[in-house]
Design a protein around this motif. Sequence first.
Motif, PDB file in Angstrom:
ATOM      1  N   VAL A   1       1.012  -1.053  -0.037  1.00 53.02           N
ATOM      2  CA  VAL A   1       0.090   0.045  -0.077  1.00 53.02           C
ATOM      3  C   VAL A   1       1.048   1.346   0.046  1.00 53.02           C
ATOM      4  O   VAL A   1       1.960   1.290   0.520  1.00 53.02           O
ATOM      5  N   TYR A   2       0.243   2.371  -0.677  1.00 56.31           N
ATOM      6  CA  TYR A   2       1.333   3.437  -0.720  1.00 56.31           C
ATOM      7  C   TYR A   2       0.253   4.709  -0.769  1.00 56.31           C
ATOM      8  O   TYR A   2      -0.880   4.681  -1.139  1.00 56.31           O
ATOM      9  N   ILE A   3       0.746   5.888  -0.104  1.00 50.48           N
ATOM     10  CA  ILE A   3       0.027   7.167  -0.254  1.00 50.48           C
ATOM     11  C   ILE A   3       0.441   7.778  -1.620  1.00 50.48           C
ATOM     12  O   ILE A   3       1.839   8.126  -1.693  1.00 50.48           O
ATOM     13  N   THR A   4      -0.383   8.327  -2.371  1.00 47.67           N
ATOM     14  CA  THR A   4       0.054   8.740  -3.611  1.00 47.67           C
ATOM     15  C   THR A   4       0.512  10.415  -3.260  1.00 47.67           C
ATOM     16  O   THR A   4      -0.008  11.058  -2.295  1.00 47.67           O
TER      17      THR A   4
ATOM     18  N   GLN B   1       5.625   1.975   5.567  1.00 45.54           N
ATOM     19  CA  GLN B   1       6.341   3.016   4.708  1.00 45.54           C
ATOM     20  C   GLN B   1       6.211   4.321   5.736  1.00 45.54           C
ATOM     21  O   GLN B   1       5.091   4.517   6.342  1.00 45.54           O
ATOM     22  N   ARG B   2       7.239   5.094   5.831  1.00 45.43           N
ATOM     23  CA  ARG B   2       6.887   6.272   6.698  1.00 45.43           C
ATOM     24  C   ARG B   2       7.105   7.491   5.827  1.00 45.43           C
ATOM     25  O   ARG B   2       8.031   7.678   5.019  1.00 45.43           O
ATOM     26  N   TYR B   3       6.248   8.426   5.788  1.00 41.91           N
ATOM     27  CA  TYR B   3       5.983   9.411   5.238  1.00 41.91           C
ATOM     28  C   TYR B   3       6.697  10.740   5.761  1.00 41.91           C
ATOM     29  O   TYR B   3       6.018  10.865   6.856  1.00 41.91           O
ATOM     30  N   PRO B   4       7.327  11.932   5.274  1.00 39.75           N
ATOM     31  CA  PRO B   4       7.711  12.953   6.116  1.00 39.75           C
ATOM     32  C   PRO B   4       6.428  13.844   6.272  1.00 39.75           C
ATOM     33  O   PRO B   4       5.550  13.748   5.203  1.00 39.75           O
TER      34      PRO B   4
ATOM     35  N   SER C   1       3.746  15.874  -0.092  1.00 38.93           N
ATOM     36  CA  SER C   1       3.096  16.494  -0.958  1.00 38.93           C
ATOM     37  C   SER C   1       1.498  15.943  -0.509  1.00 38.93           C
ATOM     38  O   SER C   1       0.335  16.428  -0.333  1.00 38.93           O
ATOM     39  N   GLY C   2       1.354  14.567  -0.318  1.00 36.10           N
ATOM     40  CA  GLY C   2       0.069  13.666  -0.074  1.00 36.10           C
ATOM     41  C   GLY C   2      -0.473  14.195   1.278  1.00 36.10           C
ATOM     42  O   GLY C   2      -1.719  13.695   1.496  1.00 36.10           O
ATOM     43  N   LEU C   3       0.531  14.687   2.088  1.00 35.64           N
ATOM     44  CA  LEU C   3      -0.051  15.037   3.641  1.00 35.64           C
ATOM     45  C   LEU C   3      -0.359  16.327   3.782  1.00 35.64           C
ATOM     46  O   LEU C   3      -0.992  16.911   4.667  1.00 35.64           O
ATOM     47  N   ILE C   4       0.120  17.457   2.970  1.00 35.65           N
ATOM     48  CA  ILE C   4      -0.277  18.588   2.952  1.00 35.65           C
ATOM     49  C   ILE C   4      -1.452  19.082   3.005  1.00 35.65           C
ATOM     50  O   ILE C   4      -2.320  18.714   1.947  1.00 35.65           O
ATOM     51  N   GLY C   5      -2.024  19.737   3.985  1.00 40.51           N
ATOM     52  CA  GLY C   5      -3.625  20.311   3.942  1.00 40.51           C
ATOM     53  C   GLY C   5      -4.446  19.003   4.692  1.00 40.51           C
ATOM     54  O   GLY C   5      -5.639  19.660   4.695  1.00 40.51           O
ATOM     55  N   LYS C   6      -4.063  17.945   4.852  1.00 42.86           N
ATOM     56  CA  LYS C   6      -4.725  16.979   5.521  1.00 42.86           C
ATOM     57  C   LYS C   6      -5.066  17.094   6.892  1.00 42.86           C
ATOM     58  O   LYS C   6      -4.000  17.564   7.701  1.00 42.86           O
ATOM     59  N   ASP C   7      -6.109  16.809   7.411  1.00 42.61           N
ATOM     60  CA  ASP C   7      -6.100  16.645   9.059  1.00 42.61           C
ATOM     61  C   ASP C   7      -5.350  15.401   9.711  1.00 42.61           C
ATOM     62  O   ASP C   7      -5.708  14.239   9.293  1.00 42.61           O
ATOM     63  N   LEU C   8      -4.296  15.696  10.229  1.00 41.43           N
ATOM     64  CA  LEU C   8      -3.426  14.821  11.069  1.00 41.43           C
ATOM     65  C   LEU C   8      -3.607  14.678  12.284  1.00 41.43           C
ATOM     66  O   LEU C   8      -2.573  14.245  13.095  1.00 41.43           O
TER      67      LEU C   8
END
Length: 576
Positions: free
Chosen positions: A82-85, A454-457, A461-468
């Motif tokens: 699985v991956y985050i785009t 997978q660890r994402y920084p 870009s796929g996490l920018i603007g997302k509710d984390l």
Amino acid sequence: MKRNLNFKKEFLTLLLMLMITAYSSELFSQRKVGLFLNDSAYTYNGYTLFAPKHYTSTYLINNQGKLVHKWSNSQYAPGQSVYITPTGHLLRACMIQGQIGTGGGEGGRVEEWTWGDTLIWQFTYSSPNYIAHHDIKRLPNGNILMLAVEKKTVAQCLASGFDQSRFQQEIITKGYMVPDYIIEVQPIYPTGGNIVWEWHVWDHLIQDFDSTKLNFGNVASHPELVDCDGDGRLLPCFWNHMNAIAYNSRFDQIILSVRGNSEVWVIDHSTTTQQAASHTGGRYGHGGDLLYRWGNPACYKIGNSSTQKLFEQHDAQWIDSLYPGSGNMLVFNNGVNRGYSSVDQFVPPVDSLGFYYRAPNSAFGPASSIWIYTATPPSSMYASDISGAQRLPNGNTLICYGTLGNFLEVTPGGQLVWKYVNPVINTGPLYYDDTIPHDPTHPTETMNSEFRVQRYPPTFSGLIGKDLTPGTFIELYHVGIREEGSGIPENYSLQQNYPNPFNSSSKFKFDISKSGDVKIRVYDVQGREVQTVVNERLNAGKYEVMFDGGGLTSGIYFYRLSAGNFTETKRMILLK
């Protein structure tokens, strides 16, 4: 007098801290899943994505082990990666009940889900003659590379020069073997796709067994071709057993983890499908022949067991161009028949244009890896199957010890700085102190096994603007009823937490006089909710629940019980 008061205060503070430490140690000793270690001074702060091998949900957690996002609408267990785009979607390989099996890593389907868990694309690739498996990779143009196998009958194998005496019995019983190939799929939304490029192992064979059959030649003189005899072991039905695919945009090359050969292979992606089936053409002039291979030179008869470096590895990849070790290759070296696993980093002999060097009559270099991580003792990390590794931006390495569902982060010096144990099995999340059941079909695996993580920084870009915003932990914590005689409480009540002050964990006790919905929420001093501890329907009785504040900073917090029309709030202090 003042001095005596100060001494008593210091003594009581010390005594309290010792009590808290002892209590926290007792809780930690009971923990079986979830977060075990987070040395924040040395870890890389990011978000870890994983899809439990036997469950249909996919999770994203922070370094404190708290859930920041979850996808739960797929009907399928992963098959396998699985991956985050870059757009924040989840690209998920799925396992379906296909008509052809590989004996490991089956897939057959790919799904794309929005951040809000809406399915926007699905592609099924499975028939009686082929099936996708293990891994996928999205290319910069949006197309998707997929590993697949195709059925070749025993008659086709013999005509191509295979030696039937080298077949395992399963090939004879089934009447076929399943060599690997690669497809590149251009998605058609919302369903389906066009196959725009293919590469097949079957087009690049060589054998020195029978001069009257196809592909006859001198194996040692043609390391760019794949020997039908492999490394001399009996051949299984899932012959090549590829388990990972990665892409190098600078060179337009593909790296493949070939477990069946204990090798990594590199091929040219710049070719047309016609060129990929030949020995000429493409950016490097060799068509679909192997540009590079490493790990087990016995597979092209320039080596033996003493020169073997890889042992049925997983997760071969190039290290990201912006990370320490850029351009090197990284693999999880499972160590089958060696007795321990390792993570190996090696420098391929490649020039700035993507051409690989090999000395005449010699194996491909390098002679050894430049960095190897093993546990202490080495046998304490031995995953005969699955697993993976990822280089992080700070130079640390994230490791998936997949057979036991352990996620580890180690420094370049080998120091363990983060450890998390997947708390999810086939039935869903476990309680933090539950014993993890073994997988009845795989004696060396537990039911919380994990193919890869997978660890994402935070800057991805796929996490920018997302509710984390961190939520609760994935693992469950007990709400245990403690009966006092045969009666039920006359009134609702919430007791003071114990211990208080506390370090990480504390117990809440409360009475419920009437069955109904019960909530306990924790708030910071600014009134923001930081955790929901209880949110369920309970019968009348006396309860206690364990609160884990391991992911919170020191300070004053408030916890509130809400049941029916009753609410009560208490104050507590977290000291770390």
